[in-house]
Each structure stands twice: as C-alpha cells, then as structure tokens.
Motif scaffolding. Structure first.
Motif, PDB file in Angstrom:
ATOM      1  N   UNK A  21      -0.923 -37.495 -65.449  1.00  0.00           N
ATOM      2  CA  UNK A  21       0.185 -36.564 -65.636  1.00  0.00           C
ATOM      3  C   UNK A  21      -0.283 -35.275 -66.316  1.00  0.00           C
ATOM      4  N   UNK A  81      -1.143 -41.562 -50.766  1.00  0.00           N
ATOM      5  CA  UNK A  81      -0.092 -40.661 -51.217  1.00  0.00           C
ATOM      6  C   UNK A  81       0.460 -41.008 -52.604  1.00  0.00           C
ATOM      7  N   UNK A  82      -0.202 -41.898 -53.306  1.00  0.00           N
ATOM      8  CA  UNK A  82       0.187 -42.180 -54.698  1.00  0.00           C
ATOM      9  C   UNK A  82      -0.185 -40.965 -55.536  1.00  0.00           C
ATOM     10  N   UNK A  83       0.767 -40.435 -56.293  1.00  0.00           N
ATOM     11  CA  UNK A  83       0.482 -39.229 -57.072  1.00  0.00           C
ATOM     12  C   UNK A  83      -0.445 -39.516 -58.251  1.00  0.00           C
ATOM     13  N   UNK A 123      -0.744 -27.724 -61.849  1.00  0.00           N
ATOM     14  CA  UNK A 123       0.444 -26.994 -61.417  1.00  0.00           C
ATOM     15  C   UNK A 123       0.544 -25.649 -62.128  1.00  0.00           C
ATOM     16  N   UNK A 124       0.228 -25.650 -63.400  1.00  0.00           N
ATOM     17  CA  UNK A 124       0.311 -24.398 -64.156  1.00  0.00           C
ATOM     18  C   UNK A 124      -0.746 -23.408 -63.650  1.00  0.00           C
ATOM     19  N   UNK A 173       3.294 -22.636 -55.745  1.00  0.00           N
ATOM     20  CA  UNK A 173       4.097 -23.738 -56.249  1.00  0.00           C
ATOM     21  C   UNK A 173       3.430 -25.040 -55.825  1.00  0.00           C
ATOM     22  N   UNK A 174       2.778 -25.723 -56.766  1.00  0.00           N
ATOM     23  CA  UNK A 174       2.080 -26.962 -56.420  1.00  0.00           C
ATOM     24  C   UNK A 174       2.945 -28.136 -56.837  1.00  0.00           C
ATOM     25  N   UNK A 175       3.827 -28.571 -55.930  1.00  0.00           N
ATOM     26  CA  UNK A 175       4.657 -29.714 -56.285  1.00  0.00           C
ATOM     27  C   UNK A 175       3.850 -30.975 -56.044  1.00  0.00           C
ATOM     28  N   UNK A 176       3.923 -31.864 -57.002  1.00  0.00           N
ATOM     29  CA  UNK A 176       3.281 -33.173 -56.867  1.00  0.00           C
ATOM     30  C   UNK A 176       1.808 -33.156 -56.473  1.00  0.00           C
ATOM     31  N   UNK A 194      -0.105 -31.592 -64.538  1.00  0.00           N
ATOM     32  CA  UNK A 194       0.564 -30.473 -65.197  1.00  0.00           C
ATOM     33  C   UNK A 194      -0.363 -29.257 -65.294  1.00  0.00           C
ATOM     34  N   UNK A 253       0.546 -22.038 -60.430  1.00  0.00           N
ATOM     35  CA  UNK A 253       1.645 -21.118 -60.698  1.00  0.00           C
ATOM     36  C   UNK A 253       1.140 -19.757 -61.119  1.00  0.00           C
TER      37      UNK A 253
END
Lengths: 383, 383
Positions: free
Chosen positions: B185, B217-219, B192-193, B201-204, B189, B196
């Motif tokens: 996690x 496809x497990x995050x 993604x930052x 936009x990097x979702x998941x 994060x 950004x």
C-alpha cells in the motif's frame, strides 16, 4: 465493502461489465475486476464466470457464492452448440439452459450488442429502467460509513486548497505561492495528492476562478487571481471501497466586493433552505424548488444567453454512492426521498463578469430531516 | 487531443455515453463530459446535444462542429410527439427525422435499454462489433505522442518504486523504509503520487510480492518481503488527453536464488522474442505463440490447479489508447497487426511458492518491425 441486501436475489439479474466503471457489477460482487465478465443471480445465490487470469483472486476476495470457470464454460458451450468458436452469448445461453432461467433482468446500460444477440438466441431478457439494483438508493450503515470516508477525503482536498490560498501572496492582480504564479493546475495537483494520501482517487477536481467558474463543469486552468470567486469541487473515490465523496467550497483570496458577498450569501442560504426541507417522504423537486425560491426572492434570474446559461441551471443535488451521480435527483423531476438515501446539496449561481459560486455538502435522509455526513466550515474570504 | 481521421464520418455513428469512461465518446468529441450525452455524425459533421450545465464549455472546448441545446430539442420533441414528458429516445427520434438519417451505427456497448426503445420507436440502428470507430486501432502521430507521455508517467511511477526499494533496509525477513515496515500500500501510494505529479492518474497500480503476484490482477497488500519477486505494474491515464501508459517491471530486494533468476530471464527472453516478431502484417497470435514457445522450450508448463492457474495464462499484450485494454490483442485469436498500431508486450510466469514475474513495455508497429515507445532499464535485483 457494503453489506448488500438479500433482496437483490429474488430476481435473476444478469451483468456483463467490468466492476471498475460499472457500479452495479461492483455492488453485486464486491470485487474490482478491470475487464468485463459475466455475473448473474439465481435462487438467492450470486454467480460469476471468471477467466483464468482472475479466477483465484475473485474466488478468494469477492462476494460471489459460486465462481465458475470461463474456460470450462467455453469448452462446454462449444460441445453443446457444436461450434469451433463461442463467445459470451453462447455461454449465457448455456447458463440459461443449465440453471433453467427463463428470463434475466438486465440494466438499461447493459451492452446493446450483447442484448440483441441474446434476443436472437432466444435467451429471455427484461430491461429494467436505471440501475439493476434499485436498492442501491438506500444505503446500509456500512455504506454510509464508506461515504463518510469519501467526504473526509474530499475535505482533505478542500483544506489543502484553502491552506495554499491562505499562504499565497497577492502581487499586481496575480497570486504567488512559493514565489511562483499560482495556477488552477497547481491547486488541482495539490488536492489530488492530498486525497491520494488519504486513500482516495480524486480525478479532475475543479479549481475554477472568475468566469471559468461560470461553466459549472469547467475544471479550470491557468493563473488564479486575487479578489475573484474560486470554486473548488472535490469528488474522490475511496480506493478500497469504490464509494465517492463530494464537496464544494467557493473561496476568494483578497477582499470581496458587495456583489460577491451577496452572491455567496444567497447560495449559502439556498443550501440551508434545501437542507431544512429534506426528509423522508418529501419529493426531490420540492427540495429543488425551495433552493431555487431563495434565488428568485433575491432577484437572481436564470436565463439563456448567446454564450450559454447564467443563474442557477443545474439540479440542487444527486444521490451519491458507488456512482458519483446516481438516483435520486434533487431536480425538477426528482422523486420521493426515503430514509437512508444519501444526497448532495449543492445550489450554485453563475454570472459571467461577477463569477460563480457553489457550496456543496452531503446529507443522509432521515424520517425527521437529514444529517450532514461531514461538517466543514464555510469561511470563504481569505485575507 | 488527437487528430482524428475524417473517415469517422462516412457513416452516421450515434453515441449516448459520458466521455470519461467511454473512449469512443472522448475520441469523437475530444472533450471530457462526466454525464451521458447524445452525439452523432452526419454528412461529415460531428454533432452533440448538450444540456445547459455543459453547453458553453462543450461549445468552446470540444471538436464537435455543431452543439445543439438539449433543452430546446426536448421542447421541440414534446410538441412534435405531443407528450408532456420526453427523454433521450424522443430526442434521437426527432434528430433522425430532421436530419433524415435512416440508420445510425451504434457500438456494441451502447446502452441496451435505449437501443431497444429506439427499435420500438422505429429508429434504424445497426450494431457494430467492438468500437464504433475501428480507426482507433491505428494511432496518429499526435496519439503516439500522447501514449509516449503516458509511458513516461508510468516510468516515473516505476522509478519511484525502485528508489524506495533500493533505499529500504532488510531486517529479519521484513523490509523497512524510513523505519517503518514497507507495505504494498505504501509503494502504491508513492507510485500514484509520482504519477500525479507528472500529470497522470494511476488508479490501482499493482505492487504484489511473493504468492500475491501469482494472481496477475491482484493489486497487492501488506508487508513486502526481501528475496521475493515483486511485480510493479503502473498504468496511468494522462489527465489532459485521456491516453494511457502501461509498464511493468519485476523487482527483488535482497538476493535472488537460481530458480528466480531462471524465471526472470525466461520472461525477459520471451518478451524479447515477441518484440522481434512484431511487425505489420504479422498476426497477433503468431506473436503470442512466439512468446509462449520460449516458456515451453525452457520447461515452464501452464496448467490449471485446484487454486487457479499457474504458468503463462494471459495474453502477451493488448492495444493501448484511450482504453487501457483495446483492440488488437496479442493472444490466441489475435488478428493482423497494422502499421502504427500500439500494443503492450507483457509475457509473465506465475508459480505459487516460487513467485510471479511479468515484464511489460509498449511498442509502435512499423512496416519492418516495431519501436519501443519508451526505454527503461531491466535491472531487477536490488541489493
């Protein structure tokens, strides 16, 4: 993830969608799957047909009672229908035959290509208006907590915007932050990062100043200016659950003039009025009219001009859940509100030349009124 | 935004969708609109029917040649069909009558509810397989630049993950970063930052270590561990244009064993082999088989087990554009590649106990081979 109602399964819903963009699919199986897959309900159980790539993850993490193998169903359909190549249509046809399902319910937004092929293959389908799961309108306690989380994340974004605006310096009709010209894009980025750090995906937050704010869905771009109204609208999706937050504040860095103060106070009073009217068994259009009446009484007219509309020309609010905009609506044809619906309340006024103002909070409908999901201050003039 | 081909308009396409989730709608009008709206093409022109809320923004920012007022069309439809309430169906019916359009083309994913109502109202529709605009498969120079931008942003994310892993400390089978246990996690994060800040936009993003990585496809979640393979897959959407990037690297913090080294080198060689085969007029399944052959030759078997699949059980790649997964596919039924298609090349191997490895880059198909959109190193053992 939400504790869905069991009423979902008195019918036989059929879905073919991914669960990242399709809220019904996410509601049904409580698992994020990026590519379209078949799911259906039958005699109180939830089924999904999942390919090798996702099989074990969905079997482990989802709320589906039974996870069937896409590859196995494909092979069986090939044999049964004596075809060398089969697709989703034949698999659904096989499911209908094996489970003896005479008619599937599908949502309005089910893919048309597939629906027409199913009809041709004599698979019974019944198209529902709107969502496949109308019970999505009424939120469970878990769902309300997820929405509170969403709004908390919105507030992180708005607070970050406020902080930067407070720290900014005014020089000759421009705003500077850390010695650089402050732009909409910079604030949008700061908001998105603040939301991310709090666990939400804030795509396209709105930071629009001056006349840009008069297009309510303009995201905003370029330098922000002192003494003009700046609309900040933040609607992040909580990464873990898929539920949204939605909150708007209108700020002004510098000193407001009388016309701006009257405008902001009309919008805030309109919002208060709408909130005072909301309760179970009141219609959405009653709330919208109440909000609009405040504007009419104060002489704010809505009209179409050559360049678009000015005044108040969007709905007062919308349901919030796994979709950012969902049923019910607080608009001219808004239906009856029910206990534990969750709606935004966001009247706004937009006059090019003067600027735009929108103030938005989210409330939970109760039998006697409504409760704010989150409280956040309304100070807007930032010296 | 992309320079679309004019061939789009030899037919009369009809769309009813928002343009944030529907790539065809975004391709057609080049403007982000969060709620569904009607658009259509007729005699070489692009039309949109837009409500008051979005009217002036769409008129200003979009590529639509003509922007019609939803409210005006609604009023006219009420009069023409003598109804007190009309919706999208009647407006489309009115458009078909006024513009003398006998048959609209709709996409497979057009909403079924609306399609069936249009059929009932005698509006001619013709459902296409796949996208409404098959020309989306072939990218223009502008689009290739947008995809390069997307991949640059992916690389920012991957580089950030690598930096954190390099800086992490190993203590007793755990990883620590800034004195805290390093988790999936935390890295997600950070990625993604970083994306950004670079405009995407990097979702998941996927950061999955050990056996978690064996579900492609497990995050990923929880603490990351030393000496295990960690798959990092980053697929951001460029905020300004809507085009995607997609890149995967597999890292290992600590020291790899021989089995891990063999696995990673098989995946990298499989990717090289696939890239060497790609060129215009080669079929997608030829590329997939070439990638798979490398695994077979080295004794890596693919099979179904009680807990899902192991080995290589996804396609070798997919088209990349305004959708993260779009046509063409590098898979068993992959069709002919053409010049200026853009595809991912991402073979992978997954064996619970040993771990998972996937390596992904994006290439542009040329007449003589293919070109990498972005080069990024393949060092994976991080001491």
């Amino acid at each position: 993830m939400p504790t869905n109602k069991t009423t979902v399964l008195t019918r036989s819903p059929l879905l073919y969608a991914d669960s990242e963009s399709n809220a019904d699919q996410l509601y049904f199986g409580d698992v994020f799957v990026p590519d379209p897959f078949i799911s259906f309900g039958h005699k109180g159980k939830r089924y999904a047909v999942i390919n090798a790539l996702e099989f074990s993850r969905v079997a482990k993490e989802s709320k589906f009672d039974v996870v069937l193998s896409y590859e196995e169903y494909k092979d069986r359909a090939k044999k049964k229908y004596r075809k060398s190549e089969v697709g989703v249509v034949e698999i659904i046809r096989l499911i209908a035959a094996e489970f003896k399902i005479k008619k599937f319910d599908i949502a309005e937004n089910f893919p048309a290509g597939l629906a027409l092929k199913l009809i041709k293959a004599n698979v019974g389908i019944n198209v529902l208006d709107g969502s496949l799961f109308s019970e999505r309108e009424i939120k469970t306690e878990d769902e309300i907590n997820f929405l509170k989380e969403g709004n908390k994340i919105s507030a992180f974004g708005i607070r970050k915007a406020e902080e930067v605006l407070r720290a900014a310096k005014i020089k000759k009709n421009k705003l500077y932050y850390q010695n650089k010209i402050l732009t909409s894009e910079f604030l949008q980025n700061k908001i998105s990062i603040a939301c991310f750090e709090a666990g939400g995906l804030a795509s396209n937050p709105i930071v629009a100043g001056g006349d840009q704010a008069c297009d309510p869905h303009c995201f905003g771009s370029g330098p922000l200016r002192p003494n003009e109204l700046i609309i900040v609208d933040v609607f992040p999706r909580v990464l873990k659950t898929g539920y949204f937050g939605d909150m708007t504040r209108t700020f002004l860095k510098g000193k407001a003039n009388d016309a701006q103060r009257r405008l902001v106070s009309a919008v805030r009073d309109s919002q208060k009025k709408a909130i005072s009217v909301i309760k179970a068994r009141v219609k959405g259009d009653t709330v919208h009219k109440a909000a609009n009446d405040v504007f009419t009484q104060r002489g704010y007219k809505t009209q179409k001009t050559e360049n678009g509309y000015k005044g108040f020309f969007h709905s007062t609010g919308h349901g919030l859940g796994l979709d950012i905009h969902e049923s019910p609506r607080l608009s001219l044809n808004g239906s009856m509100l029910k206990k534990n619906m969750v709606v935004t309340v966001e009247p706004g006024l937009y006059y090019p030349g003067l600027g735009g103002c929108r103030i938005e909070d989210v409330v939970q409908v109760t039998n006697t009124g409504c409760e704010m999901l989150l409280k956040f201050h309304y100070k807007w003039e930032l010296p």
